[in-house]
Design an enzyme around this catalytic site. Structure first.
Site, PDB file in Angstrom:
ATOM      1  N   ALA A  99      21.670   5.983  41.696  1.00 16.72           N
ATOM      2  CA  ALA A  99      20.845   6.931  40.936  1.00 16.72           C
ATOM      3  C   ALA A  99      19.391   6.881  41.374  1.00 16.72           C
ATOM      4  O   ALA A  99      18.698   7.914  41.372  1.00 16.72           O
ATOM      5  CB  ALA A  99      20.967   6.638  39.445  1.00 16.72           C
ATOM      6  N   ASP A 100      18.906   5.700  41.750  1.00 19.83           N
ATOM      7  CA  ASP A 100      17.519   5.606  42.195  1.00 19.83           C
ATOM      8  C   ASP A 100      17.301   6.336  43.509  1.00 19.83           C
ATOM      9  O   ASP A 100      16.281   7.018  43.694  1.00 19.83           O
ATOM     10  CB  ASP A 100      17.085   4.142  42.309  1.00 19.83           C
ATOM     11  CG  ASP A 100      17.981   3.312  43.221  1.00 19.83           C
ATOM     12  OD1 ASP A 100      19.139   3.716  43.471  1.00 19.83           O
ATOM     13  OD2 ASP A 100      17.514   2.249  43.687  1.00 19.83           O
ATOM     14  N   THR A 173       7.807 -21.559  63.480  1.00 20.02           N
ATOM     15  CA  THR A 173       9.073 -21.141  62.872  1.00 20.02           C
ATOM     16  C   THR A 173       8.849 -20.232  61.670  1.00 20.02           C
ATOM     17  O   THR A 173       9.535 -19.215  61.508  1.00 20.02           O
ATOM     18  CB  THR A 173       9.901 -22.370  62.464  1.00 20.02           C
ATOM     19  OG1 THR A 173      10.205 -23.119  63.638  1.00 20.02           O
ATOM     20  CG2 THR A 173      11.190 -21.960  61.777  1.00 20.02           C
TER      21      THR A 173
END
Length: 245
Positions: A99-100, A173
């Site tokens: 729905a969004d 990293t």
């Protein structure tokens, strides 16, 4: 007046509108899930509210909490269909579209008259293609930036959940993790945009809480715009109010 509610996985965004031509936003804001009860004060503050209209991807518990907070006001939830607000839904099963995403596409159609890529970067990132004629052609769902980083930390023994920084050639990293997640978002967006890149006026409409983290990496026509879901909900609710009158 109508209270619009966009119940996402992290926050509840809301807007009070006064229907008419044009629609007018009276008040708006955002709440954490644990603060849903504050919607009651918002409803009391706007005594002319007649209904609540929204979309919910956060589950039945959140829907029930919103209904409880809004008291006697009827809460109607958007259900995607075959067409609405100038958008035609080409999903194989239209009702299965989130729905969004449906509301954001309708909001995009009110905002941009040409082909566009509708990108909402939140807990998840959605990347949806909308043609110049209003056809929703399909789209992607991928983990958002933070969710990508969290999944690496959970699923590996030696990759930390840490605040790294973007770099074109990461040499730490934590920077490699952050940069990889951001490049993945930008790459998915740019690859999808290729499908409409030659269309006149084609642009990417980018919003959501994580949009700023990778917006500068995108090498495509771009417009930053937030709350497309609320804009779409308002267009639907306002049209319905005008029709009833």
């Amino acid at each position: 007046m109508i209270l619009l509610v966009d119940a996402g996985n992290t926050r509840i965004k809301w807007r009070v509108i006064s229907p008419g031509e044009p629609l007018r936003a009276v008040d708006e804001g955002a709440l954490a899930h644990e603060a849903i009860g504050e919607l009651a004060a918002i409803c009391r503050r706007h005594t002319g509210l007649g209904r609540v209209f929204g979309c919910n991807v956060a589950g039945i518990g959140v829907a029930n909490a919103i209904a409880a907070a809004c008291g006697p006001l009827a809460v109607d939830w958007l259900h995607p269909g075959a067409s609405c607000g100038g958008v035609r839904n080409l999903y194989e099963q239209p009702g299965q579209l989130g729905a969004d995403r449906w509301a954001a596409l309708i909001g995009a159609r009110q905002t941009h008259a040409h082909a566009c890529l509708v990108v909402t970067a939140g807990t998840a990132t959605t990347v949806d293609l909308l043609s110049a004629t209003g056809d929703f052609l399909g789209g992607l769902i991928l983990p958002g930036v933070d969710l990508m980083q969290q999944s690496l930390a959970r699923g590996t023994a030696q990759l930390p959940l840490a605040d790294g920084h973007f770099a074109l050639q990461p040499r730490r990293t934590i920077d490699a993790i952050r940069s990889g997640c951001l490049q993945a978002q930008a790459g998915a967006v740019e690859r999808m945009f290729r499908q409409i890149a030659d269309a006149p006026g084609a642009t990417c409409l980018l919003g959501g809480g994580a949009a700023a983290s990778f917006a500068d990496l995108l090498d495509i026509p771009l417009r930053r715009i937030d709350n497309l879901v609320l804009l779409g909900l308002g267009a639907i609710a306002g049209a319905a109010a005008i029709t009833r009158h």
